[in-house]
Write an enzyme that holds these catalytic residues in place. Structure first.
Site, PDB file in Angstrom:
ATOM      1  N   THR A 169      10.237   4.719  -6.351  1.00 33.19           N
ATOM      2  CA  THR A 169      10.381   6.142  -5.977  1.00 33.19           C
ATOM      3  C   THR A 169       9.728   7.046  -7.014  1.00 33.19           C
ATOM      4  O   THR A 169       9.380   8.177  -6.700  1.00 33.19           O
ATOM      5  CB  THR A 169      11.859   6.567  -5.845  1.00 33.19           C
ATOM      6  OG1 THR A 169      12.492   6.418  -7.101  1.00 33.19           O
ATOM      7  CG2 THR A 169      12.571   5.755  -4.788  1.00 33.19           C
TER       8      THR A 169
ATOM      9  N   HIS B 294       1.311   0.155 -13.128  1.00 30.90           N
ATOM     10  CA  HIS B 294       2.012  -1.088 -13.477  1.00 30.90           C
ATOM     11  C   HIS B 294       3.512  -0.796 -13.550  1.00 30.90           C
ATOM     12  O   HIS B 294       3.919   0.196 -14.160  1.00 30.90           O
ATOM     13  CB  HIS B 294       1.501  -1.612 -14.822  1.00 30.90           C
ATOM     14  CG  HIS B 294       2.175  -2.874 -15.250  1.00 30.90           C
ATOM     15  ND1 HIS B 294       1.842  -4.111 -14.740  1.00 30.90           N
ATOM     16  CD2 HIS B 294       3.209  -3.087 -16.102  1.00 30.90           C
ATOM     17  CE1 HIS B 294       2.619  -5.039 -15.273  1.00 30.90           C
ATOM     18  NE2 HIS B 294       3.459  -4.440 -16.107  1.00 30.90           N
TER      19      HIS B 294
ATOM     20  N   SER C  99       4.072   2.719 -15.531  1.00 32.04           N
ATOM     21  CA  SER C  99       3.018   3.289 -16.375  1.00 32.04           C
ATOM     22  C   SER C  99       1.709   3.328 -15.593  1.00 32.04           C
ATOM     23  O   SER C  99       1.441   2.441 -14.780  1.00 32.04           O
ATOM     24  CB  SER C  99       2.769   2.399 -17.608  1.00 32.04           C
ATOM     25  OG  SER C  99       3.953   2.169 -18.342  1.00 32.04           O
TER      26      SER C  99
ATOM     27  N   THR D 144      -8.702  -2.138 -19.055  1.00 28.43           N
ATOM     28  CA  THR D 144      -9.659  -2.727 -19.987  1.00 28.43           C
ATOM     29  C   THR D 144      -9.602  -4.248 -19.758  1.00 28.43           C
ATOM     30  O   THR D 144      -8.805  -4.725 -18.949  1.00 28.43           O
ATOM     31  CB  THR D 144      -9.301  -2.411 -21.452  1.00 28.43           C
ATOM     32  OG1 THR D 144      -8.047  -3.039 -21.749  1.00 28.43           O
ATOM     33  CG2 THR D 144      -9.219  -0.908 -21.699  1.00 28.43           C
TER      34      THR D 144
ATOM     35  N   GLY E  48       0.775  -1.241   0.000  1.00 31.31           N
ATOM     36  CA  GLY E  48       0.000   0.000   0.000  1.00 31.31           C
ATOM     37  C   GLY E  48       0.802   1.284   0.000  1.00 31.31           C
ATOM     38  O   GLY E  48       0.308   2.322   0.436  1.00 31.31           O
TER      39      GLY E  48
ATOM     40  N   GLU F 164       7.074   5.800  -9.000  1.00 32.59           N
ATOM     41  CA  GLU F 164       5.659   5.416  -9.120  1.00 32.59           C
ATOM     42  C   GLU F 164       4.772   6.392  -8.362  1.00 32.59           C
ATOM     43  O   GLU F 164       3.716   6.797  -8.849  1.00 32.59           O
ATOM     44  CB  GLU F 164       5.419   4.012  -8.548  1.00 32.59           C
ATOM     45  CG  GLU F 164       5.885   2.893  -9.431  1.00 32.59           C
ATOM     46  CD  GLU F 164       5.373   1.545  -8.940  1.00 32.59           C
ATOM     47  OE1 GLU F 164       4.262   1.472  -8.385  1.00 32.59           O
ATOM     48  OE2 GLU F 164       6.094   0.551  -9.120  1.00 32.59           O
TER      49      GLU F 164
ATOM     50  N   ARG G  90     -14.347 -16.215 -10.001  1.00 32.80           N
ATOM     51  CA  ARG G  90     -13.874 -14.846 -10.208  1.00 32.80           C
ATOM     52  C   ARG G  90     -15.040 -13.871 -10.443  1.00 32.80           C
ATOM     53  O   ARG G  90     -15.066 -12.769  -9.907  1.00 32.80           O
ATOM     54  CB  ARG G  90     -12.913 -14.783 -11.407  1.00 32.80           C
ATOM     55  CG  ARG G  90     -12.390 -13.361 -11.658  1.00 32.80           C
ATOM     56  CD  ARG G  90     -11.439 -13.275 -12.829  1.00 32.80           C
ATOM     57  NE  ARG G  90     -10.416 -14.290 -12.813  1.00 32.80           N
ATOM     58  CZ  ARG G  90      -9.360 -14.294 -12.001  1.00 32.80           C
ATOM     59  NH1 ARG G  90      -9.195 -13.311 -11.145  1.00 32.80           N
ATOM     60  NH2 ARG G  90      -8.485 -15.265 -12.062  1.00 32.80           N
TER      61      ARG G  90
ATOM     62  N   LEU H 194      -5.416  -7.599 -20.272  1.00 29.59           N
ATOM     63  CA  LEU H 194      -4.519  -7.446 -19.107  1.00 29.59           C
ATOM     64  C   LEU H 194      -3.351  -6.509 -19.422  1.00 29.59           C
ATOM     65  O   LEU H 194      -2.575  -6.758 -20.344  1.00 29.59           O
ATOM     66  CB  LEU H 194      -3.972  -8.815 -18.675  1.00 29.59           C
ATOM     67  CG  LEU H 194      -2.933  -8.760 -17.554  1.00 29.59           C
ATOM     68  CD1 LEU H 194      -3.567  -8.314 -16.240  1.00 29.59           C
ATOM     69  CD2 LEU H 194      -2.229 -10.091 -17.400  1.00 29.59           C
TER      70      LEU H 194
ATOM     71  N   ARG I 282      -4.893  -9.254  -8.465  1.00 33.71           N
ATOM     72  CA  ARG I 282      -5.788 -10.240  -9.080  1.00 33.71           C
ATOM     73  C   ARG I 282      -6.243  -9.746 -10.449  1.00 33.71           C
ATOM     74  O   ARG I 282      -6.392  -8.541 -10.666  1.00 33.71           O
ATOM     75  CB  ARG I 282      -7.029 -10.446  -8.216  1.00 33.71           C
ATOM     76  CG  ARG I 282      -6.785 -11.319  -7.009  1.00 33.71           C
ATOM     77  CD  ARG I 282      -8.043 -11.458  -6.184  1.00 33.71           C
ATOM     78  NE  ARG I 282      -9.135 -12.110  -6.890  1.00 33.71           N
ATOM     79  CZ  ARG I 282      -9.251 -13.432  -7.046  1.00 33.71           C
ATOM     80  NH1 ARG I 282      -8.357 -14.239  -6.529  1.00 33.71           N
ATOM     81  NH2 ARG I 282     -10.259 -13.957  -7.703  1.00 33.71           N
TER      82      ARG I 282
ATOM     83  N   ASN J 143       1.637   3.028  -2.619  1.00 32.67           N
ATOM     84  CA  ASN J 143       0.980   3.956  -3.552  1.00 32.67           C
ATOM     85  C   ASN J 143      -0.268   4.566  -2.904  1.00 32.67           C
ATOM     86  O   ASN J 143      -0.534   5.761  -3.066  1.00 32.67           O
ATOM     87  CB  ASN J 143       0.640   3.256  -4.867  1.00 32.67           C
ATOM     88  CG  ASN J 143       1.831   3.193  -5.808  1.00 32.67           C
ATOM     89  OD1 ASN J 143       2.224   4.193  -6.396  1.00 32.67           O
ATOM     90  ND2 ASN J 143       2.434   2.014  -5.923  1.00 32.67           N
TER      91      ASN J 143
HETATM   92  C1  GAR Z   1       3.750  -1.485  -7.226  1.00 26.28           C
HETATM   93  O1  GAR Z   1       5.074  -1.598  -7.662  1.00 26.28           O
HETATM   94  C2  GAR Z   1       2.787  -1.565  -8.392  1.00 26.28           C
HETATM   95  O2  GAR Z   1       3.263  -0.945  -9.550  1.00 26.28           O
HETATM   96  C3  GAR Z   1       2.704  -3.054  -8.571  1.00 26.28           C
HETATM   97  O3  GAR Z   1       2.657  -3.573  -7.267  1.00 26.28           O
HETATM   98  C4  GAR Z   1       3.359  -2.700  -6.395  1.00 26.28           C
HETATM   99  C5  GAR Z   1       2.451  -2.317  -5.252  1.00 26.28           C
HETATM  100  O4  GAR Z   1       3.163  -1.587  -4.297  1.00 26.28           O
HETATM  101  N1  GAR Z   1       1.535  -3.430  -9.319  1.00 26.28           N
HETATM  102  C6  GAR Z   1       1.487  -4.477 -10.120  1.00 26.28           C
HETATM  103  O5  GAR Z   1       2.434  -5.218 -10.295  1.00 26.28           O
HETATM  104  C7  GAR Z   1       0.164  -4.680 -10.814  1.00 26.28           C
HETATM  105  N2  GAR Z   1       0.260  -5.733 -11.758  1.00 26.28           N
HETATM  106  P1  GAR Z   1       2.386  -0.861  -3.124  1.00 26.28           P
HETATM  107  O6  GAR Z   1       1.428  -1.897  -2.528  1.00 26.28           O
HETATM  108  O7  GAR Z   1       3.448  -0.486  -2.142  1.00 26.28           O
HETATM  109  O8  GAR Z   1       1.656   0.324  -3.696  1.00 26.28           O
END
Ligand code: GAR
Length: 218
Positions: free
Chosen positions: A173, A110, A137, A142, A13, A175, A66, A145, A92, A15
């Site tokens: 850093t 991502h 990115s 959509t 978490g 993201e 799902r 994937l 997921r 982000n």
């Molecule tokens: C981040 O690096 C994000 O880009 C990646 O998971 C991490 C989550 O970090 N997401 C993916 O790989 C999605 N396919 P966080 O929980 O510390 O935000």
């Protein structure tokens, strides 16, 4: 009006924390209407609670498949009436029915320069491919994937001796500022998502916005 955001996260978490901190600091005009996770042990849920944001667990094992889990998760999110759903480390797959019912209302961060290195283990994929540049990115979700329109990117160099962990740390850093600047542009309606169409400053987006060294879009 602050942008109403729902966040879905499976893990750490960081982000999410960047969004919470920016809102608290007054540098992002938004409100998090709730945080949802598929994992009880997701630290993101603790971060939400610590910030006074409703935190919800919707476990896949409580649903048959799902489609059932997606329906429960996104049905609950809909009740909070977010304008935008942010996948911030949601690990997921989301089924086509849930995505198609919310066109242009879901974004994902991502850890690669899409369309390169979709899926998992993106930092190792970058090392294995021998690229000299890597990054992150933000894209529209959509049914394809990691394949929806790319809104924005941040780039980092791949350095000699990098491991997947050192590269992941360098990407992370960038993201956080990338996600925040993208959310600011959406909150300011400079970036407008309509289905799979994206407009920036009133014109179709023809290439992803690039985060400059000052952490703003160039
Ligand atoms: C981040 O690096 C994000 O880009 C990646 O998971 C991490 C989550 O970090 N997401 C993916 O790989 C999605 N396919 P966080 O929980 O510390 O935000």
């Amino acid at each position: 009006m602050p942008l109403r955001i729902a966040v879905i996260a499976s893990g750490r978490g960081s982000n999410l924390q960047a969004i919470l901190d920016a809102i608290a600091a007054g540098t992002l005009d938004a409100e998090i209407v709730g945080v949802w996770s598929d994992r009880r042990d997701a630290f993101a849920l603790q971060r939400a609670r610590a910030a006074g944001v409703p935190a919800h667990l919707v476990r896949p094992r409580d649903y048959g498949d799902r489609t059932g889990h997606d329906a429960a998760l996104f049905g609950a999110i809909d009740l909070a009436e977010p304008e935008l759903i942010v996948c911030a480390g949601y690990m997921r797959l989301i089924g086509a029915a849930a995505v198609d019912a919310r066109p242009g209302r879901m974004i994902n961060i991502h850890p690669s320069l899409l369309p390169a290195f979709k899926g998992l283990h993106t930092h190792q994929q970058a090392l294995d491919a021998g690229v000299t540049e890597h990054g992150a990115s933000v894209h529209v979700v959509t049914a394809d994937l990691d394949g929806g329109p790319v809104l924005s990117q941040a780039r980092v160099p791949v350095l000699p001796g990098d491991t997947a962990d050192s590269l992941a740390a360098r990407v992370l850093t960038r993201e956080h500022p990338l996600l925040l600047e993208t959310l600011r542009w959406i909150a300011e309606r400079r970036l407008v998502l309509t289905g799979s169409r994206v407009d920036v400053n009133g014109h179709p987006l023809t290439a992803p916005l690039q985060l400059a060294a000052n952490q703003r879009f160039a």
